[in-house]
Motif scaffolding. Structure first.
Motif, PDB file in Angstrom:
ATOM      1  N   VAL A 138       0.850  -1.187   0.000  1.00 18.63           N
ATOM      2  CA  VAL A 138       0.000   0.000   0.000  1.00 18.63           C
ATOM      3  C   VAL A 138       0.887   1.238   0.000  1.00 18.63           C
ATOM      4  N   ALA A 139       0.518   2.203  -0.831  1.00 14.33           N
ATOM      5  CA  ALA A 139       1.260   3.460  -0.900  1.00 14.33           C
ATOM      6  C   ALA A 139       0.277   4.606  -1.046  1.00 14.33           C
ATOM      7  N   HIS A 140       0.554   5.695  -0.346  1.00 14.11           N
ATOM      8  CA  HIS A 140      -0.287   6.888  -0.409  1.00 14.11           C
ATOM      9  C   HIS A 140       0.585   8.058  -0.814  1.00 14.11           C
ATOM     10  N   ARG A 141       0.101   8.828  -1.730  1.00 14.48           N
ATOM     11  CA  ARG A 141       0.819   9.993  -2.238  1.00 14.48           C
ATOM     12  C   ARG A 141       0.657  11.167  -1.287  1.00 14.48           C
ATOM     13  N   THR A 142       1.655  12.018  -1.228  1.00 15.43           N
ATOM     14  CA  THR A 142       1.605  13.274  -0.492  1.00 15.43           C
ATOM     15  C   THR A 142       2.010  14.395  -1.439  1.00 15.43           C
ATOM     16  N   GLY A 143       1.766  15.628  -1.003  1.00 11.08           N
ATOM     17  CA  GLY A 143       2.139  16.776  -1.823  1.00 11.08           C
ATOM     18  C   GLY A 143       1.050  17.159  -2.810  1.00 11.08           C
ATOM     19  N   HIS A 144       1.458  17.883  -3.850  1.00  3.46           N
ATOM     20  CA  HIS A 144       0.530  18.430  -4.833  1.00  3.46           C
ATOM     21  C   HIS A 144       0.181  17.390  -5.893  1.00  3.46           C
ATOM     22  N   LEU A 145      -1.123  17.220  -6.162  1.00  2.70           N
ATOM     23  CA  LEU A 145      -1.602  16.302  -7.188  1.00  2.70           C
ATOM     24  C   LEU A 145      -2.597  17.016  -8.095  1.00  2.70           C
ATOM     25  N   GLU A 146      -2.560  16.669  -9.353  1.00  6.30           N
ATOM     26  CA  GLU A 146      -3.494  17.192 -10.347  1.00  6.30           C
ATOM     27  C   GLU A 146      -4.596  16.168 -10.596  1.00  6.30           C
ATOM     28  N   VAL A 147      -5.682  16.607 -11.185  1.00  4.27           N
ATOM     29  CA  VAL A 147      -6.770  15.708 -11.567  1.00  4.27           C
ATOM     30  C   VAL A 147      -6.186  14.604 -12.452  1.00  4.27           C
ATOM     31  N   GLY A 148      -6.528  13.361 -12.117  1.00  8.48           N
ATOM     32  CA  GLY A 148      -6.027  12.209 -12.863  1.00  8.48           C
ATOM     33  C   GLY A 148      -4.834  11.526 -12.224  1.00  8.48           C
ATOM     34  N   ASP A 149      -4.143  12.208 -11.293  1.00  8.97           N
ATOM     35  CA  ASP A 149      -2.996  11.598 -10.614  1.00  8.97           C
ATOM     36  C   ASP A 149      -3.461  10.495  -9.672  1.00  8.97           C
ATOM     37  N   LEU A 150      -2.608   9.496  -9.462  1.00  9.25           N
ATOM     38  CA  LEU A 150      -2.894   8.425  -8.512  1.00  9.25           C
ATOM     39  C   LEU A 150      -2.621   8.929  -7.108  1.00  9.25           C
ATOM     40  N   ALA A 151      -3.600   8.761  -6.223  1.00 12.86           N
ATOM     41  CA  ALA A 151      -3.480   9.224  -4.846  1.00 12.86           C
ATOM     42  C   ALA A 151      -3.117   8.096  -3.887  1.00 12.86           C
ATOM     43  N   VAL A 152      -3.652   6.913  -4.132  1.00 12.65           N
ATOM     44  CA  VAL A 152      -3.394   5.775  -3.257  1.00 12.65           C
ATOM     45  C   VAL A 152      -3.514   4.498  -4.082  1.00 12.65           C
ATOM     46  N   VAL A 153      -2.640   3.535  -3.778  1.00 17.05           N
ATOM     47  CA  VAL A 153      -2.717   2.223  -4.425  1.00 17.05           C
ATOM     48  C   VAL A 153      -2.628   1.162  -3.336  1.00 17.05           C
ATOM     49  N   VAL A 154      -3.589   0.251  -3.348  1.00 13.94           N
ATOM     50  CA  VAL A 154      -3.609  -0.891  -2.440  1.00 13.94           C
ATOM     51  C   VAL A 154      -3.578  -2.144  -3.304  1.00 13.94           C
ATOM     52  N   ALA A 155      -2.643  -3.042  -3.017  1.00 26.31           N
ATOM     53  CA  ALA A 155      -2.560  -4.322  -3.719  1.00 26.31           C
ATOM     54  C   ALA A 155      -2.522  -5.437  -2.685  1.00 26.31           C
ATOM     55  N   VAL A 156      -3.344  -6.455  -2.895  1.00 23.92           N
ATOM     56  CA  VAL A 156      -3.405  -7.588  -1.975  1.00 23.92           C
ATOM     57  C   VAL A 156      -3.391  -8.873  -2.791  1.00 23.92           C
ATOM     58  N   GLY A 157      -2.461  -9.760  -2.454  1.00 26.12           N
ATOM     59  CA  GLY A 157      -2.393 -11.057  -3.106  1.00 26.12           C
ATOM     60  C   GLY A 157      -2.777 -12.158  -2.135  1.00 26.12           C
ATOM     61  N   ALA A 158      -3.564 -13.114  -2.613  1.00 25.54           N
ATOM     62  CA  ALA A 158      -4.002 -14.235  -1.790  1.00 25.54           C
ATOM     63  C   ALA A 158      -4.138 -15.463  -2.681  1.00 25.54           C
ATOM     64  N   ALA A 159      -4.268 -16.605  -2.054  1.00 25.01           N
ATOM     65  CA  ALA A 159      -4.468 -17.829  -2.823  1.00 25.01           C
ATOM     66  C   ALA A 159      -5.775 -17.770  -3.605  1.00 25.01           C
ATOM     67  N   HIS A 160      -6.785 -17.121  -3.041  1.00 25.87           N
ATOM     68  CA  HIS A 160      -8.106 -17.061  -3.658  1.00 25.87           C
ATOM     69  C   HIS A 160      -8.614 -15.625  -3.732  1.00 25.87           C
ATOM     70  N   ARG A 161      -9.427 -15.331  -4.722  1.00 25.50           N
ATOM     71  CA  ARG A 161      -9.880 -13.961  -4.974  1.00 25.50           C
ATOM     72  C   ARG A 161     -10.697 -13.371  -3.840  1.00 25.50           C
ATOM     73  N   GLN A 162     -11.537 -14.178  -3.198  1.00 25.56           N
ATOM     74  CA  GLN A 162     -12.418 -13.620  -2.162  1.00 25.56           C
ATOM     75  C   GLN A 162     -11.606 -12.993  -1.035  1.00 25.56           C
ATOM     76  N   ALA A 163     -10.587 -13.684  -0.553  1.00 27.75           N
ATOM     77  CA  ALA A 163      -9.754 -13.128   0.522  1.00 27.75           C
ATOM     78  C   ALA A 163      -9.040 -11.865   0.060  1.00 27.75           C
ATOM     79  N   ALA A 164      -8.537 -11.881  -1.177  1.00 25.72           N
ATOM     80  CA  ALA A 164      -7.837 -10.706  -1.707  1.00 25.72           C
ATOM     81  C   ALA A 164      -8.781  -9.514  -1.798  1.00 25.72           C
ATOM     82  N   LEU A 165      -9.971  -9.737  -2.330  1.00 24.92           N
ATOM     83  CA  LEU A 165     -10.944  -8.653  -2.486  1.00 24.92           C
ATOM     84  C   LEU A 165     -11.403  -8.101  -1.137  1.00 24.92           C
ATOM     85  N   GLU A 166     -11.718  -8.985  -0.203  1.00 23.63           N
ATOM     86  CA  GLU A 166     -12.181  -8.546   1.113  1.00 23.63           C
ATOM     87  C   GLU A 166     -11.090  -7.780   1.859  1.00 23.63           C
ATOM     88  N   ALA A 167      -9.863  -8.282   1.810  1.00 17.43           N
ATOM     89  CA  ALA A 167      -8.759  -7.613   2.499  1.00 17.43           C
ATOM     90  C   ALA A 167      -8.452  -6.255   1.878  1.00 17.43           C
TER      91      ALA A 167
END
Length: 149
Positions: free
Chosen positions: A84-113
């Motif tokens: 997980v990473a969160h951006r700080t500072g100045h951002l323009e429309v369209g910039d990525l502000a936060v990205v969360v990535a979760v890997g699991a053996a199965h999709r349900q756990a990944a999606l819920e987490a």
């Protein structure tokens, strides 16, 4: 199963642009069968007001709080990897502000987490945003609505 410290591959705040590919690479693993991603993007409006840009301000404890949220999520869900990473500072429309990535053996756990982590960090991590509005005014959004509040 690995402990929450080993599962959390990244928990960071940065003024540098975020990369979905970099976060995806953090959670790829031979045991992962499903990866859930959440990508928060700066939009051009908020509650009916036109937004031109925004600035994220992070409290000095924000990165530690982000890591704590990620570790708590790792402990609560059957997942292999979290980044997980969160951006700080100045951002323009369209910039990525936060990205969360979760890997699991199965999709349900990944999606819920993934959903749990983004919801939790928005509630608990002391990061505020000041939105610049098209009419020349600005407004604070976040914990307590203003830094230090």
């Amino acid at each position: 199963m690995a402990g929450p410290h080993e599962v959390v591959r990244e928990a960071s705040t940065s003024s540098d642009p975020l990369s979905v590919d970099a976060m995806l690479a953090q959670v790829r693993d031979p045991s992962v069968g499903g990866i859930a991603l959440f990508v928060g993007v700066v939009r051009d409006h908020d509650h009916g007001d036109a937004v031109t840009s925004l600035d994220y301000t992070a409290h000095p404890t924000a990165t530690a709080a982000l890591r704590t949220c990620a570790e708590q999520t790792a402990a609560a869900y059957d997942v292999t990897a979290i980044a997980v990473a969160h951006r700080t500072g100045h951002l323009e429309v369209g910039d990525l502000a936060v990205v969360v990535a979760v890997g699991a053996a199965h999709r349900q756990a990944a999606l819920e987490a993934c959903r749990h982590l983004i919801d939790t960090l928005k509630e608990q991590v002391p990061i505020w945003k000041e939105q610049a509005l098209v009419d020349g005014t600005s407004e604070w959004v976040g914990l307590g609505d203003e830094p230090g509040a």
